[in-house]
Design an enzyme around this catalytic site. Structure first.
Site, mmCIF file in Angstrom:
data_model
loop_
_atom_site.group_PDB
_atom_site.id
_atom_site.type_symbol
_atom_site.label_atom_id
_atom_site.label_comp_id
_atom_site.label_asym_id
_atom_site.label_seq_id
_atom_site.Cartn_x
_atom_site.Cartn_y
_atom_site.Cartn_z
ATOM 1 C CG HIS A 188 48.779 56.195 5.873
ATOM 2 N ND1 HIS A 188 49.796 56.480 4.985
ATOM 3 C CD2 HIS A 188 47.856 55.497 5.184
ATOM 4 C CE1 HIS A 188 49.497 55.953 3.817
ATOM 5 N NE2 HIS A 188 48.322 55.354 3.910
ATOM 6 C CG LEU A 189 41.764 55.729 6.158
ATOM 7 C CD1 LEU A 189 40.901 56.549 7.112
ATOM 8 C CD2 LEU A 189 41.134 55.661 4.780
ATOM 9 C CG HIS A 190 45.138 52.952 10.896
ATOM 10 N ND1 HIS A 190 45.455 54.296 11.022
ATOM 11 C CD2 HIS A 190 44.852 52.525 12.145
ATOM 12 C CE1 HIS A 190 45.349 54.655 12.291
ATOM 13 N NE2 HIS A 190 44.973 53.594 12.994
ATOM 14 C CG LEU A 191 39.333 48.418 8.079
ATOM 15 C CD1 LEU A 191 38.107 49.243 8.426
ATOM 16 C CD2 LEU A 191 39.070 47.572 6.825
#
Length: 224
Positions: free
Chosen positions: A135-138
DNA sequence: GTTCTAGAAC
DNA sequence: GTTCTAGAAC
């Protein structure tokens, strides 16, 4: 005589320890054995973020499109994750021009988040080139890197080499091109970055070991 | 991603 | 002998 008796006691207690492994380990083995019988999931931990972003315990703030949580194992004094809710991507590698609006929203929210902290700390905002968690996370992380959870060379280099892709660079690239192909490092380069020497992010010091780097980073933090 | 620990490095 | 790293975890 007394010391012999003490040594004997220590020896036998060590033996006891060997015969009786910590209960934590036993529970773990039992849990793995159970999951193997039915649903063998080698990388079950990769979904940890998807769980964390839905657990109100961790949530700092939430909107329709984004959720911001504190990293469960912070690698600096401040370490947040900004997570888009409705995106299927696991890596920033797959981001395209179509995601520009989302990225700009993430940037805006990140800057708002740290606004009141800027007197205390500096921040890096960006993606890991090869994240471990799904899950894309910054990452929004302070640059002190003083934290008991910062332990390995990989931890350090993941934030302090070109393995860390700054959000503003990504946005700049996508404003001129459709994708990130000519900005993104190859898998081979990523491996090299993660194995690089331990260079301080605030001076020219090169540490030989992680413990010495951590001690060094504390001296920068305390001189602020 | 973390935990654990064998054995490398000191 | 102790500290530290790095690979396995089915």
């Amino acid at each position: 005589m007394a010391s012999n008796a003490f040594q004997h006691l220590m020896k036998s207690s060590r033996k006891l320890a060997e015969n009786n492994p910590p209960s934590k380990k036993r529970i773990k083995i039992a849990a793995v054995a159970t999951s193997n019988e039915r649903t063998p999931q080698k990388h079950f931990w990769k979904s940890g973020l998807t769980q964390a972003m839905n657990d109100s315990e961790n949530i700092v703030e939430s909107s329709d499109s984004l959720v911001i949580i504190k990293d469960k194992y912070p690698k600096a004094k401040f370490h947040y994750l900004v997570i888009p809710k409705d995106i299927q991507l696991n890596s920033a590698r797959e981001l395209t021009k179509l995601h520009l609006n989302l990225l700009k929203e993430m940037q805006q929210k990140s800057e708002l988040l740290i606004k009141d902290l800027l007197s205390k700390a500096e921040f890096k905002i960006g993606f890991h080139a090869k994240p471990s968690m799904d899950h894309l996370h910054l990452h929004v992380i302070s640059t002190d890197f003083v934290s008991s959870c910062l332990k390995t060379k990989k931890h350090w280099n993941s934030f302090n080499t070109k393995h860390f892709l700054s959000l503003s660079d990504l946005i700049k690239k996508l404003e001129e091109k459709d994708n990130l192909d000519d900005l993104y490092p190859s898998d081979i380069d990523i491996e090299l970055y993660l194995k690089k020497a331990l260079n301080c992010n605030q001076c020219q010091f090169e540490a030989k070991t992680m413990p010495s780097l951590k001690t060094h980073l504390e001296t920068h933090a305390s001189s602020l």
